[in-house]
Scaffold this active site. Structure first.
Site, short mmCIF file in Angstrom:
data_model
loop_
_atom_site.label_atom_id
_atom_site.label_comp_id
_atom_site.label_asym_id
_atom_site.label_seq_id
_atom_site.Cartn_x
_atom_site.Cartn_y
_atom_site.Cartn_z
N ASP A 123 40.55 13.43 121.26
CA ASP A 123 40.74 12.13 121.89
C ASP A 123 39.46 11.30 121.83
OD1 ASP A 123 42.39 10.36 123.69
OD2 ASP A 123 40.71 10.73 125.03
N GLU B 251 41.47 10.96 116.73
CA GLU B 251 41.89 9.64 117.18
C GLU B 251 40.66 8.74 117.03
OE1 GLU B 251 43.51 7.12 121.00
OE2 GLU B 251 41.96 8.63 121.18
#
Length: 816
Positions: free
Chosen positions: A485, A538
């Site tokens: 993330d 990401e």
């Protein structure tokens, strides 16, 4: 990056089983308010939820030293003892440091030690009335109180330290038999300490934290924690009524590791570390390496061990057979607590695998699963990096869920959050009184967007904590990959910062060189240790080489980050921007659908329609589409057909597979009632789900759609410039050159006899998927018979075909 907007309610969860209460523990059935085990209702919390810290000292009614103690209803019959003498007094400074929890070597003061003339026995047992030592053959030596809970005696003429136990009496009539924690040698080896000191312990969870073991023939738990700035550390637990006075830990040299083996403490015991800060104040902290936690809002760590017997050996052997960028990957993203709210891991193991398998997805991706205090963070503000959230069950229950998915032929990915952590004062923030896991410079530690703290990637022990954590999830939970993330926020020193709010790196640049080195080390270590896993980034910028191998240096002078796949945020943003326009205006935005092919082969991409795109004012996927309900569903289906045919793997968030009209909410999850046969529009939603199933079925059976995703030879435009028609047509090729023809008509009109140039090697094309089919809820404008090619040059090709394009639809053709 992932949204972090707060929500008010916290998720329901089963209460963590507490440690068994032994007969001699005359304690409350629940902890006092303010203790880590308390269940006092608390108000809605902000994203950085703070649990109240238990008092440093609270006198319990009957404190008990360990859970191993056995009740002794009467004093042990004893043979006449050698005459004990008063023990030499402790050095006043040592005594003061020991009692205040600031001594680095309590084992040098407590336990048994040879002195001139015999052996000194000394125990620290606050609130005890009597303490005695029981020697072999029943010899009993009463210890004399020195005050402040210290008891001691010198036993003359003993030349070696014998095996012994302590006998302790509190207010009750029962006498307790316990092993003395201070008669044991360190339970952590030199190799472990060396690797920790070097920041290279790839199995850090085996060395730090709470580990159930048998040490020197005695069962118990070894507690270890890294706290290099602490003046002292003590273990506090439910068996001590959250007072750590009797269990000070020893420092193991320059590594900053503190250790104590506590006999008799076993699985289920709750614990924290009582840390004496450099200024002498105390803080009670959850274990950073805890492998199990209490269910939030409770914050204690739980002693645990692994017991699950895996049944997925065949899956693990097969999963690495094909490189991931050349394999079919179709991902169903799930927020476990809200997929079907209230289900435990074990209940999810019954319902999730058959649902995902029926729809044909190859993988599930769990939104962040590691323990987090605030439900509204969706798991992205982590306090327990080594523990699955206790809201849905135990770590072994989570393993059972992963195992069930593997046995159903489904890979399991998980969102992993090494970019930041919350400021809760019982967790990682200033863990030992000074910045430790975070950077000491506030300009490098404070995350400007989320009110959290960023890790200090330049500190080798912090890198080791995170690298080992990635390995831990893949090795101990058999995960098939991690989606990392917020990578962009890690890579840039000026991320979300204005001028003057950040410091350049040593070369004057904005790149966070420490974060680059960490990500490279993490990926290299994970791929080395866990064959067949894949990592996803990401990453929303144009950073060069996200999926390039770490040993290949790019034009910017950096080696690749080493990820397997990268989220294509640009494709997502551009294509959704196009789809939200009314068809009459789409011709002015035609390039937004074609621009992705300019950079399609710069990285290995996955195309994400994730939770971030369907929450908090962004609307669900079908609700982004313009027009009435029919047109919205048609656009929704056509877009999915375009997405599955576009180069790159694909990811779809739960609820979008049946065209849920409302935004996702972590409080209630998908609107499953839309699929209830009694609902009038059920067929509309079921039709979209049937399409998703067929998309995955044809996709898996068609190598042209995945085998050359990262190779320019796997794609060719036929019509990429038909802006006036709102039409896109392109070819996909597998490794042998076999094609698939994809045609998208994003206008609301039927286009009859639409001519397309096609390869002259194919004589006729058969429609294999049409998003306008009646069974999907479309108008039923299909090509039932094979479409033959004609020797009419078109689109720069020698042959062409004429076909009917349904409105707001995508059609796939394969050689007949």
């Amino acid at each position: 990056m992932t949204s972090r907007a707060p929500r008010g309610a916290r998720a329901p969860g089963a209460t963590t089983p507490r440690a068994p209460v032994h007969p001699y523990i005359q304690s409350r059935s629940t902890p006092e308010p303010g203790h880590p085990g308390a269940t006092t209702p608390r108000a809605t919390a902000p994203p950085t939820h703070r649990a109240p810290e238990p008092p440093h000292r609270r006198t319990p009614p009957h404190p008990t030293p360990t859970q191993e103690a056995l009740p002794v209803t009467a004093p042990t019959p004893a043979r006449p003892a050698r005459t004990a003498r008063p023990a030499p007094a402790l050095d006043p400074d040592d005594r003061a440091r020991l009692l205040s929890g600031a001594h680095h070597d309590p084992h040098a003061l407590l336990g048994a030690h040879p002195v001139k003339g015999g052996i000194v026995f000394r125990a620290l047992r606050p609130w005890a009335k009597e303490v005695a030592v029981l020697l072999p053959k029943g010899r009993r030596i009463p210890l004399v109180s020195e005050g402040d809970g210290l008891f001691s005696a010198l036993v003359p003429r003993l030349r070696v330290i014998p095996a012994y136990e302590l006998r302790i009496r509190y207010d009750s009539a029962a006498e307790l038999a316990v092993h003395d924690p201070y008669r044991f040698l360190p339970a952590l080896g030199d190799l472990d300490l060396h690797l920790i000191g070097e920041g290279r312990h790839e199995e850090l969870w085996t060395a730090l934290g709470a580990r159930v073991m048998t040490h020197e023939g005695t069962p118990g738990t070894r507690f270890t924690v890294w706290a290099p700035n602490a003046r002292g550390v003590r273990v506090a637990g439910d068996w001590t009524h959250w007072d750590g006075t009797a269990l000070p830990m020893r420092s193991l040299g320059s590594t900053g590791v503190w250790e104590l083996f506590v006999p008799g403490v076993g699985e289920g015991a709750l614990y924290k570390f009582d840390i004496t800060r450099p200024d002498g104040s105390h803080t009670l902290r959850a274990d950073p390496m805890a492998r199990r936690t209490q269910c939030p809002p409770d914050t204690a760590s739980v002693v645990t061990d692994d017991h699950h017997v895996w049944q997925d050996a065949g899956w693990l052997e097969r999963r690495g057979a094909r490189p991931h960028h050349e394999a079919p990957i179709s991902v169903y993203e799930v927020h476990l607590p809200s997929w079907r709210p209230g289900l435990t891991y074990l209940q999810l193991a019954e319902q999730l695998p058959p649902y995902v398998a029926d729809l044909g997805f190859t993988h599930v991706e769990f939104m962040a699963v590691a323990e987090h205090p605030f439900h509204g963070s969706w798991g992205y503000q982590v306090t327990g990096f080594y523990a699955p959230t206790a809201r849905m069950g135990t770590p072994d229950d989570f393993r059972f869920l992963v195992d069930a998915l593997h046995q159903a032929g489904i890979g399991v990915l998980m969102d992993w959050v090494p970019a930041h952590f919350p400021r809760d004062d019982w967790a990682l923030a200033e863990f030992d009184g000074r910045p430790l896991y975070e950077h000491e410079d506030p300009r490098r530690s404070a995350h400007p967007d989320w009110g959290t703290l960023e890790f200090d990637y330049g500190r080798k022990e912090v890198r080791n904590f995170l690298v080992a954590n990635a390995v831990y999830w893949c090795e101990r939970f058999h995960l098939d990959g991690l989606r990392v993330d917020a990578v962009a926020s890690m890579l840039y020193l000026d991320y979300s910062r204005e001028g003057g709010e950040w410091l350049p790196n040593e070369f004057g640049g904005r790149e966070n060189l420490d974060a680059v080195a960490f990500l490279q080390e993490m990926n290299a270590t994970l791929y080395k240790r866990c064959p067949g896993v894949v990592t996803f980034a990401e990453e929303s910028t144009a950073w060069d080489g996200v999926t390039r191998p770490t040993n290949q240096v790019g034009p910017g002078g950096f080696g690749g980050l080493g990820f397997g796949l990268k989220w294509n945020m640009g494709w997502m943003h551009d294509s959704l921007g196009y789809m939200t326009k009314d068809p009459v205006h789409r011709k002015y935005h035609h390039h937004e659908m074609t621009f992705s092919m300019v950079y399609a082969y710069s990285e290995n991409y996955i195309l994400p329609i994730s939770h971030d795109e369907v929450v908090h004012g962004k609307r669900s996927l079908v609700s982004k589409m313009p027009g009435d309900w029919w047109r919205r569903r048609a656009d929704h289906r056509a877009y999915l057909g375009f997405m599955w045919a576009h180069p790159g793997k694909q990811l779809l968030f739960m609820g979008q597979e049946f065209a849920q009209g409302s935004e996702w909410s972590a409080d209630h999850g998908p609107d499953w009632w839309l699929l209830d046969p009694s609902y009038g529009a059920e067929a509309d939603h079921r039709g979209v789900r049937d399409l998703v199933r067929d998309l995955n079925t044809v996709y898996a059976a068609t190598p042209a759609l995945w085998e050359r995703d990262t190779s320019p030879e796997g794609f060719a435009w036929i019509a990429g410039d038909a802006a006036e028609d709102n039409v896109f047509a392109f070819l996909r090729f597998d490794a042998s050159g076999s094609p698939l023809l994809a045609v998208c008509n994003f206008s609301p009109v039927v286009r009859h006899d639409y001519r397309l140039g096609v390869p002259d090697s194919v004589a006729a094309w058969q429609e294999v998927l049409n998003t306008d089919a009646a069974r999907y809820g479309g108008g039923g404008v299909t090509n039932t018979d094979p479409v033959k090619t004609e020797s009419v040059p078109w689109h720069g090709r020698l042959t062409s075909l004429r076909t009917t394009l349904p409105p707001l639809a995508t059609v796939w053709f394969k050689p007949a």
